[in-house]
Design an enzyme around this catalytic site. Structure first.
Site, PDB file in Angstrom:
ATOM      1  N   THR A  29       0.839  -1.196   0.000  1.00  0.00           N
ATOM      2  CA  THR A  29       0.000   0.000   0.000  1.00  0.00           C
ATOM      3  C   THR A  29       0.876   1.248   0.000  1.00  0.00           C
ATOM      4  O   THR A  29       0.391   2.348   0.240  1.00  0.00           O
ATOM      5  CB  THR A  29      -0.929   0.025   1.235  1.00  0.00           C
ATOM      6  OG1 THR A  29      -0.131   0.039   2.411  1.00  0.00           O
ATOM      7  CG2 THR A  29      -1.867  -1.164   1.248  1.00  0.00           C
ATOM      8  N   ARG A  31       4.437   2.312  -2.156  1.00  0.00           N
ATOM      9  CA  ARG A  31       4.872   2.805  -3.466  1.00  0.00           C
ATOM     10  C   ARG A  31       5.023   1.616  -4.406  1.00  0.00           C
ATOM     11  O   ARG A  31       5.588   0.594  -4.036  1.00  0.00           O
ATOM     12  CB  ARG A  31       6.219   3.531  -3.364  1.00  0.00           C
ATOM     13  CG  ARG A  31       6.197   4.752  -2.482  1.00  0.00           C
ATOM     14  CD  ARG A  31       5.514   5.911  -3.208  1.00  0.00           C
ATOM     15  NE  ARG A  31       5.509   7.108  -2.404  1.00  0.00           N
ATOM     16  CZ  ARG A  31       4.418   7.601  -1.817  1.00  0.00           C
ATOM     17  NH1 ARG A  31       3.273   6.973  -1.920  1.00  0.00           N
ATOM     18  NH2 ARG A  31       4.481   8.705  -1.140  1.00  0.00           N
ATOM     19  N   GLU A  60       0.332   3.100 -12.802  1.00  0.00           N
ATOM     20  CA  GLU A  60      -1.071   3.030 -12.365  1.00  0.00           C
ATOM     21  C   GLU A  60      -1.975   3.683 -13.397  1.00  0.00           C
ATOM     22  O   GLU A  60      -1.780   4.849 -13.716  1.00  0.00           O
ATOM     23  CB  GLU A  60      -1.233   3.722 -11.011  1.00  0.00           C
ATOM     24  CG  GLU A  60      -0.510   3.003  -9.906  1.00  0.00           C
ATOM     25  CD  GLU A  60      -0.678   3.692  -8.556  1.00  0.00           C
ATOM     26  OE1 GLU A  60      -1.334   4.734  -8.473  1.00  0.00           O
ATOM     27  OE2 GLU A  60      -0.155   3.167  -7.588  1.00  0.00           O
ATOM     28  N   HIS A  79      -5.758   2.273  -5.584  1.00  0.00           N
ATOM     29  CA  HIS A  79      -4.932   3.246  -4.871  1.00  0.00           C
ATOM     30  C   HIS A  79      -5.671   4.570  -4.657  1.00  0.00           C
ATOM     31  O   HIS A  79      -5.159   5.641  -4.941  1.00  0.00           O
ATOM     32  CB  HIS A  79      -3.624   3.473  -5.640  1.00  0.00           C
ATOM     33  CG  HIS A  79      -2.560   4.152  -4.818  1.00  0.00           C
ATOM     34  ND1 HIS A  79      -2.010   3.594  -3.696  1.00  0.00           N
ATOM     35  CD2 HIS A  79      -1.948   5.347  -4.961  1.00  0.00           C
ATOM     36  CE1 HIS A  79      -1.097   4.416  -3.196  1.00  0.00           C
ATOM     37  NE2 HIS A  79      -1.050   5.478  -3.938  1.00  0.00           N
TER      38      HIS A  79
END
Length: 112
Positions: A29, A31, A60, A79
């Site tokens: 959770t 990088r 992402e 995220h």
């Protein structure tokens, strides 16, 4: 003040994953670049560990051709945990509490 250091990159790769128990789940959770995704995909295909949960990835969202999408033992989330109203309100409340404590001569979260 934090020293200007580059973000960690590929700290977790095949070697580290192979040190984990076969029942382990790798959760990221932090990088995306912390995990070497090529080596993670290899280990997931070999079922070295039970699975991985990735709230962040190197890119992402991962490209459509990424094998991360094809693995049944890898769970991807977008995220966006910080976008919830409750999370933002908590951040505002904590900031206000920290300012109030400082003004009252009782600073919290002091870094020396």
């Amino acid at each position: 003040i934090c020293p200007p250091t580059p973000p960690p990159r590929h700290t977790i790769g095949e070697r580290e994953i192979r040190l984990m128990k076969p029942t382990a789940f790798l959760i990221n959770t932090a990088r995306g670049a912390i995990i070497n995704e090529v080596e993670l995909i290899k280990c997931m295909n070999e079922r070295v560990i039970a699975g991985a949960g990735l709230d962040t990835q190197e890119v992402e969202p991962p490209p459509a051709e990424s094998d991360l999408w094809k693995l049944d033992n890898v769970f991807l989330t977008p995220h966006i945990g910080w976008r919830r109203l409750e999370t933002r309100q908590r951040l505002v409340d904590m900031t206000a509490d920290n300012i109030e404590a400082y003004v009252n001569g009782e600073p919290t979260h002091v870094v020396n």
